[in-house]
Motif scaffolding. Structure first.
Motif, PDB file in Angstrom:
ATOM      1  N   ASN A 232       0.828  -1.202   0.000  1.00 42.83           N
ATOM      2  CA  ASN A 232       0.000   0.000   0.000  1.00 42.83           C
ATOM      3  C   ASN A 232       0.863   1.254   0.000  1.00 42.83           C
ATOM      4  O   ASN A 232       0.607   2.209  -0.754  1.00 42.83           O
ATOM      5  N   ASN A 233       1.909   1.267   0.821  1.00 42.96           N
ATOM      6  CA  ASN A 233       2.755   2.455   0.918  1.00 42.96           C
ATOM      7  C   ASN A 233       3.542   2.692  -0.368  1.00 42.96           C
ATOM      8  O   ASN A 233       3.753   3.831  -0.786  1.00 42.96           O
ATOM      9  N   LEU A 234       3.974   1.610  -0.997  1.00 38.22           N
ATOM     10  CA  LEU A 234       4.677   1.753  -2.266  1.00 38.22           C
ATOM     11  C   LEU A 234       3.737   2.342  -3.318  1.00 38.22           C
ATOM     12  O   LEU A 234       4.123   3.228  -4.096  1.00 38.22           O
ATOM     13  N   ALA A 235       2.513   1.883  -3.344  1.00 40.72           N
ATOM     14  CA  ALA A 235       1.542   2.432  -4.286  1.00 40.72           C
ATOM     15  C   ALA A 235       1.322   3.919  -4.031  1.00 40.72           C
ATOM     16  O   ALA A 235       1.231   4.722  -4.971  1.00 40.72           O
ATOM     17  N   GLY A 236       1.241   4.292  -2.748  1.00 47.86           N
ATOM     18  CA  GLY A 236       1.076   5.705  -2.420  1.00 47.86           C
ATOM     19  C   GLY A 236       2.244   6.553  -2.870  1.00 47.86           C
ATOM     20  O   GLY A 236       2.061   7.682  -3.330  1.00 47.86           O
ATOM     21  N   ALA A 237       3.452   6.015  -2.775  1.00 50.81           N
ATOM     22  CA  ALA A 237       4.626   6.759  -3.239  1.00 50.81           C
ATOM     23  C   ALA A 237       4.584   6.939  -4.749  1.00 50.81           C
ATOM     24  O   ALA A 237       4.914   8.016  -5.272  1.00 50.81           O
TER      25      ALA A 237
ATOM     26  N   SER B 183       0.085   4.515 -13.472  1.00 52.11           N
ATOM     27  CA  SER B 183       0.095   3.199 -14.129  1.00 52.11           C
ATOM     28  C   SER B 183       0.721   2.133 -13.241  1.00 52.11           C
ATOM     29  O   SER B 183       0.427   0.939 -13.400  1.00 52.11           O
ATOM     30  N   ARG B 184       1.549   2.530 -12.332  1.00 49.34           N
ATOM     31  CA  ARG B 184       2.125   1.575 -11.380  1.00 49.34           C
ATOM     32  C   ARG B 184       1.351   1.581 -10.057  1.00 49.34           C
ATOM     33  O   ARG B 184       1.322   0.567  -9.361  1.00 49.34           O
ATOM     34  N   ALA B 185       0.729   2.696  -9.721  1.00 52.08           N
ATOM     35  CA  ALA B 185       0.018   2.779  -8.444  1.00 52.08           C
ATOM     36  C   ALA B 185      -1.278   1.970  -8.475  1.00 52.08           C
ATOM     37  O   ALA B 185      -1.580   1.228  -7.529  1.00 52.08           O
TER      38      ALA B 185
ATOM     39  N   TYR C  37      -2.684  -0.962  -5.833  1.00 55.58           N
ATOM     40  CA  TYR C  37      -3.841  -0.714  -4.973  1.00 55.58           C
ATOM     41  C   TYR C  37      -4.916  -1.790  -5.185  1.00 55.58           C
ATOM     42  O   TYR C  37      -5.559  -2.242  -4.222  1.00 55.58           O
ATOM     43  N   VAL C  38      -5.144  -2.200  -6.446  1.00 57.94           N
ATOM     44  CA  VAL C  38      -6.134  -3.245  -6.730  1.00 57.94           C
ATOM     45  C   VAL C  38      -5.732  -4.543  -6.051  1.00 57.94           C
ATOM     46  O   VAL C  38      -6.551  -5.230  -5.412  1.00 57.94           O
ATOM     47  N   GLU C  39      -4.478  -4.891  -6.192  1.00 55.92           N
ATOM     48  CA  GLU C  39      -3.989  -6.131  -5.586  1.00 55.92           C
ATOM     49  C   GLU C  39      -4.082  -6.085  -4.067  1.00 55.92           C
ATOM     50  O   GLU C  39      -4.491  -7.058  -3.410  1.00 55.92           O
ATOM     51  N   THR C  40      -3.738  -4.926  -3.480  1.00 52.07           N
ATOM     52  CA  THR C  40      -3.761  -4.800  -2.018  1.00 52.07           C
ATOM     53  C   THR C  40      -5.188  -4.890  -1.491  1.00 52.07           C
ATOM     54  O   THR C  40      -5.447  -5.549  -0.467  1.00 52.07           O
ATOM     55  N   LEU C  41      -6.136  -4.247  -2.181  1.00 48.42           N
ATOM     56  CA  LEU C  41      -7.523  -4.315  -1.731  1.00 48.42           C
ATOM     57  C   LEU C  41      -8.025  -5.751  -1.775  1.00 48.42           C
ATOM     58  O   LEU C  41      -8.660  -6.236  -0.812  1.00 48.42           O
ATOM     59  N   GLY C  42      -7.757  -6.441  -2.848  1.00 55.48           N
ATOM     60  CA  GLY C  42      -8.222  -7.831  -2.943  1.00 55.48           C
ATOM     61  C   GLY C  42      -7.627  -8.688  -1.850  1.00 55.48           C
ATOM     62  O   GLY C  42      -8.333  -9.501  -1.224  1.00 55.48           O
ATOM     63  N   ASP C  43      -6.340  -8.537  -1.590  1.00 58.02           N
ATOM     64  CA  ASP C  43      -5.696  -9.360  -0.568  1.00 58.02           C
ATOM     65  C   ASP C  43      -6.182  -9.002   0.841  1.00 58.02           C
ATOM     66  O   ASP C  43      -6.343  -9.879   1.690  1.00 58.02           O
ATOM     67  N   ARG C  44      -6.432  -7.738   1.079  1.00 60.61           N
ATOM     68  CA  ARG C  44      -6.918  -7.367   2.413  1.00 60.61           C
ATOM     69  C   ARG C  44      -8.353  -7.849   2.631  1.00 60.61           C
ATOM     70  O   ARG C  44      -8.716  -8.242   3.749  1.00 60.61           O
ATOM     71  N   LEU C  45      -9.175  -7.814   1.598  1.00 52.47           N
ATOM     72  CA  LEU C  45     -10.518  -8.384   1.736  1.00 52.47           C
ATOM     73  C   LEU C  45     -10.426  -9.862   2.094  1.00 52.47           C
ATOM     74  O   LEU C  45     -11.162 -10.355   2.973  1.00 52.47           O
TER      75      LEU C  45
ATOM     76  N   ASN D  34      -8.145   4.404  -1.005  1.00 55.84           N
ATOM     77  CA  ASN D  34      -6.975   4.765  -1.798  1.00 55.84           C
ATOM     78  C   ASN D  34      -7.153   4.403  -3.272  1.00 55.84           C
ATOM     79  O   ASN D  34      -6.759   5.151  -4.168  1.00 55.84           O
ATOM     80  N   LEU D  35      -7.751   3.225  -3.511  1.00 56.13           N
ATOM     81  CA  LEU D  35      -7.995   2.820  -4.895  1.00 56.13           C
ATOM     82  C   LEU D  35      -8.982   3.773  -5.562  1.00 56.13           C
ATOM     83  O   LEU D  35      -8.797   4.183  -6.720  1.00 56.13           O
ATOM     84  N   ALA D  36     -10.033   4.149  -4.842  1.00 59.71           N
ATOM     85  CA  ALA D  36     -11.021   5.081  -5.396  1.00 59.71           C
ATOM     86  C   ALA D  36     -10.380   6.419  -5.750  1.00 59.71           C
ATOM     87  O   ALA D  36     -10.638   6.981  -6.822  1.00 59.71           O
TER      88      ALA D  36
END
Length: 972
Positions: free
Chosen positions: A754-759, A767-769, A773-781, A797-799
């Protein structure tokens, strides 16, 4: 027209840490920090200065047995001739000297009691001329206060006459009377109009302030000089409307953060007081100075000679000159282990200073970097509109000039005093030397009057053996006061008996570096002797203080350490400590520096003496462990948003983490770094997180989860400082190591991703963020569940990233879902819930659905003010967003006032270079343009573009927006 203040793009979180806390989630992404300094250009209001020719005259005293009767006859005849036309010739009836009614006499006659025989004839001569005179004969002991009758008489008088003999400067009561009159006379038109000096000495060198020195004297036997004196007094009384009390301030200045009490035994230093005052007010007295200073001075002297006490006493005695307030800060320089002039020392001094200023002004440290803090202080001084005193104690040597300027008062109404042992600063210097021999003797015998000539000789010899060093003499006085049976002769003999052993010789060598005199052995012996006969509680308390920084010691810290050490309840420890403090204070080993809240101070030389004793070495490890444990507990609020009232604790926390020799000290360093991060000092936070990361890796290994977390926090600090060049590679490395060590589904790994995506998003690399974020949301769910706060953060964050990419069809449903879930899970008033509502409203605004956006923004602003406060950055962002939505709806009548208010508040709270402030200026300019007011819009667009180029760089997206906005405005 593009508005550059978008709703929050992402929320950053970071790794949870075992043994310490991670950086908390950032709710609004438009916060950043600057570290530039502020320099005020507001001119100082100056009072016109009277010419040198109008300063005070001096009159010598006179003698002779028959002159008084002759003088009274001469005055009577002179009056008949009309020579005193217009003078008040009212004769006040006096049954005895000093019986004039308090508050009604025209002249206040100030004199030292030892000169009474010389003064009485002068007073009678004035009364024969019809002048009513107040003369106090009650007598005031060395350390007694001024009586109400004297205060009233001084306030009611029109003229102040001082019999300024050599004894006058040594009498505190005389100095108080003179200072009060001087202040009042300065307000009423000048000291020369209201103060007359009678000088019985052959020269004027003993007279202070220097404005009272004059070359005109009368001979001591010349009767004509008496007539001239009386005529001068009568003329001045007639020409002086109103009383001195008309200009004497009754109110006391505000003192921040606490009032420094000083010492009730302070003696002498009259020349230094006035030298300091002249340096601070040089521009008001050009005739007595070669060149005017900028209202600053540095007080220089050896360790323990009384630099801080001098400034404390100056702040108390001269307080009426500073109705705008008295501010006191300390850099705890003697504690700093770094080489003078080193970058780490400079950063530490800067951080401690600004944190203390923020605390003194009750600022929220999470919202304020150094620029913001100085701007808030500048505004406070400017709003008060009156002179204030700005004190910075214990400044280390060899600081760069820009940092020295940064330590000074941020407004010309502020007068700055610094204390230091280094004399290399280009400021007016006030040298504080050892005490005069008579002053040292007077201080010593306040313990008890010597019993006979042999004891008086022993006392004077003792003061001389101590080199008249103020702290050493006061410690010797404390030994005598605490042991009623101890004589001066016995204490003198004990100094020699104490001077043996390796520890003593080490102390002598250490003291010689700070007090390089021929008396170092006897001074060291006095320090050592003063610690004897203390009970265990007092000795333990002093050893705790010696473990901490040489800075004010808050009672809550001393209590917490003692309770931890003794394993007892804090209330019990507090009672024990107060008894111990009383015992140590009787011996002058500790002094109280503040009462609200209570704080204490132990001089660095006393602490050094304690630390070199063998018994202390045996207990130091245990004391330090207790101090670290207690301080870590007191630092816990750094992990709660808005709880940063720790400016009095952090200097001691920093001292305790100089050595990272235990896991507990490492945890405390994490708290110190977190404090720096939350208080708007990202550069200092990065420095401390770097130390923490290195130490954690050495202790636990490079792949330990705590090491990975520490490295992630370091990357976050770099990001907060705007250093994405260093932040992104560190985030990438940390994420890769988390995957390798912990696995894809570990919560630490998800946070790191998540933090890397934010950076990436901060760098504009969507294109990298987005995929991260999509991957992190799916894994956290899948791993944490849909109601976990981290899952809600990921969805937000994804929104916001979809919104940044212009994909509102995907952003709005995610914002709606996140808002509904946060209301259900966290509650309506949780800051994260307010953020979600703001972000949803922003998405509706961007989609053109103003009917839904405006009510949400209005509700968010009202709730932010209620929950977070008017000046919270989130509240300011909410007001900005509401204003921009009013503008989008064409309601410029409501938009412009909100934009103007937001810009003013952001300038005040965040500083002129903060990206949010630049955004507010851009938005206000665009609203003026929409209203057709290009004369106001274009200058703001031009200023915003110049500032964004300077602050953000040529290629920053906001800079490009500003350039585009300015081009469109010029073509309109």
């Amino acid at each position: 027209m593009q508005l550059s203040d978008m709703p929050t793009p992402y929320v950053q979180d970071s790794l949870p840490i075992r043994g310490q806390r991670s950086l908390s989630s950032t709710r609004f992404s438009d916060r950043s920090d600057t570290d530039s300094t502020f320099a005020s250009t507001t001119p100082l209001r100056r009072r016109p200065v009277r010419p040198r020719s109008d300063v005070l005259g001096h009159f010598s005293a006179f003698a002779g047995s028959g002159w008084l009767a002759w003088f009274c006859r001469c005055v009577t005849g002179f009056e008949a001739a009309g020579g005193m036309t217009g003078a008040s010739m009212r004769v006040t009836s006096h049954d005895r000297v000093g019986s004039g009614q308090s508050g009604t006499d025209e002249v206040f006659f100030s004199y030292p009691r030892t000169d009474r025989a010389s003064v009485l004839p002068l007073v009678e001569a004035l009364r024969c001329a019809g002048v009513s005179v107040f003369l106090d004969e009650s007598g005031i002991d060395e350390f007694e206060g001024i009586t109400p009758a004297i205060r009233s008489a001084l306030a009611g008088s029109r003229l102040f006459v001082a019999y300024y003999s050599a004894a006058y400067p040594a009498r505190p009561a005389c100095q108080w009377e003179l200072l009060t009159a001087f202040r009042a006379a300065s307000v009423l038109g000048g000291a020369g109009e209201r103060i007359l000096v009678i000088n019985p000495e052959p020269g004027p060198g003993h007279i202070q302030p220097v404005q009272l020195r004059d070359a005109r004297y009368c001979t001591t036997t010349d009767s004509d000089s008496v007539a001239r004196l009386v005529q001068r007094v009568v003329e001045r009384v007639a020409a002086s409307p109103g009383c001195l009390g008309d200009a004497i301030e009754a109110r006391r200045p505000v003192r921040r953060p606490v009032e420094h009490l000083g010492s009730e035994r302070f003696i002498g230093r009259v020349d230094e007081f006035w030298q300091l005052h002249h340096a601070l007010h040089a521009q008001e007295y050009p005739a007595t100075h070669d060149e005017a200073s900028s209202g600053q001075a540095v007080v220089i002297g050896l360790g323990g000679v009384g630099k801080t006490l001098l400034v404390e006493q100056y702040a108390r005695r001269f307080a009426s000159f500073y109705p705008g307030g008295i501010y006191w800060f300390t850099t705890a320089a003697s504690h700093a282990p770094d080489t003078p002039g080193s970058e780490s020392l400079n950063d530490d001094v800067r951080a401690q200073y600004h944190q203390q200023v923020a605390a003194a002004l009750a600022l929220d440290g999470t919202q304020s970097d150094p620029v913001q803090i100085r701007e808030a202080a500048r505004r406070l001084i400017e709003q008060a509109g009156e002179p204030c005193l700005w004190i910075v104690d214990d400044v280390p040597g060899q600081l760069p000039p820009d940092l020295v300027r940064e330590l000074a008062a941020p407004h010309p109404l502020g007068r700055t005093i610094m204390t230091s042992r280094w004399r290399g600063y280009q400021l007016p210097v006030v040298d504080v030397d050892v005490l005069h021999r008579d002053e040292a003797y007077r201080l010593l015998v306040t313990a008890r009057v010597p019993a006979g000539p042999p004891e008086e000789t022993a006392a004077r010899t003792l003061a001389q053996r101590l080199g008249f060093h103020a702290l050493a003499v006061d410690l010797a006085r404390g030994c005598l006061a605490d042991q009623p049976g101890l004589t001066y002769t016995e204490l003198l003999d004990q100094l020699t008996d104490t001077q043996h052993g390796d520890a003593f010789q080490q102390l002598v060598g250490d003291l010689f570096m700070q007090v390089p005199t021929d008396h170092t052995n006897d001074i060291a012996a006095t320090f050592t002797r003063s610690l004897q006969h203390l009970d265990d509680d007092a000795l333990t308390l002093l050893r705790i203080a010696a473990t901490l920084a040489p800075a004010p010691l808050p009672e809550r810290l001393l209590t917490a350490v003692s309770a931890t050490l003794l394993q007892e309840e804090e209330e019990s420890a507090r009672r024990t400590n107060r008894r111990a403090l009383s015992a140590a204070q009787r011996r002058s080993l500790i002094r109280q520096t503040g009462t609200e809240p209570p704080s204490w101070f132990v001089h660095a030389l006393v602490s050094r003496t304690l630390n070199l004793q063998p018994d202390t070495a045996d207990t130091r490890t245990v004391l330090r462990a207790a101090a670290i444990t207690a301080t870590t507990r007191l630092m816990e609020p750094v992990y709660t948003p808005g709880r940063l009232d720790l400016a009095d604790i952090t200097p001691h926390a920093r001292a305790l983490v100089e050595d990272l020799d235990t896991a507990e000290s490492l945890a405390l360093l994490g708290s110190v770094a977190r404090y720096d991060y939350e208080s708007g000092q990202p550069a200092n936070a990065a420095q401390n997180y770097q130390r923490h990361s290195d130490a954690q890796a050495a202790c636990s290994g490079p792949d330990h989860p705590d090491t990975l977390t520490s490295r992630g926090n370091l990357a976050s600090a770099y990001g907060a400082a705007g250093d994405l060049v260093r932040a992104i590679p560190l985030f990438e490395r940390t994420y890769a190591d988390c995957v390798r060590v912990l696995g894809d589904d570990h919560p630490h790994t998800l946070t790191s991703r998540n933090n890397l995506a934010g950076a990436y998003q901060s760098a504009g690399d969507l294109s990298r963020a987005i995929p991260l974020y999509v991957e992190t949301l799916g894994d956290r769910l899948r791993v944490l569940g849909e109601n976990h706060p981290d899952t809600l953060t990921s969805r937000n964050n994804l929104a916001s990233t979809y919104q940044a990419a212009g994909d509102l069809s995907r952003a709005i449903p995610l914002f709606e879902q996140t808002y509904a879930d946060r209301v259900r899970v966290l509650g309506e008033d949780h800051p994260d819930t307010l953020t979600s509502r703001n972000n949803l409203a922003g998405a509706f605004r961007e989609a053109g659905n103003l009917g839904r956006a405006i009510p949400l923004f209005e509700q968010t602003l009202a709730d932010s003010v209620r929950v977070l406060g008017e000046d919270h950055p989130d509240t300011l962002a909410s007001r900005n967003n509401l204003a921009s939505t009013y503008q989008a709806a064409g309601n410029l009548g409501r938009a412009i006032p909100l934009f103007e208010q937001t810009l003013g508040d952001r300038l005040r709270v965040l500083g002129e270079d903060h990206p949010d402030t630049l955004t507010s200026r851009n938005n206000l300019a665009s609203t003026y343009q929409a209203a057709g007011d290009l004369s106001r819009a274009i200058p703001l667009f031009e200023q915003t573009l110049a500032d964004r180029v300077r602050v953000l760089g040529e290629h920053h997206p906001d800079t490009r927006t500003s350039r585009n906005n300015l081009s469109i405005a010029r073509q309109s």
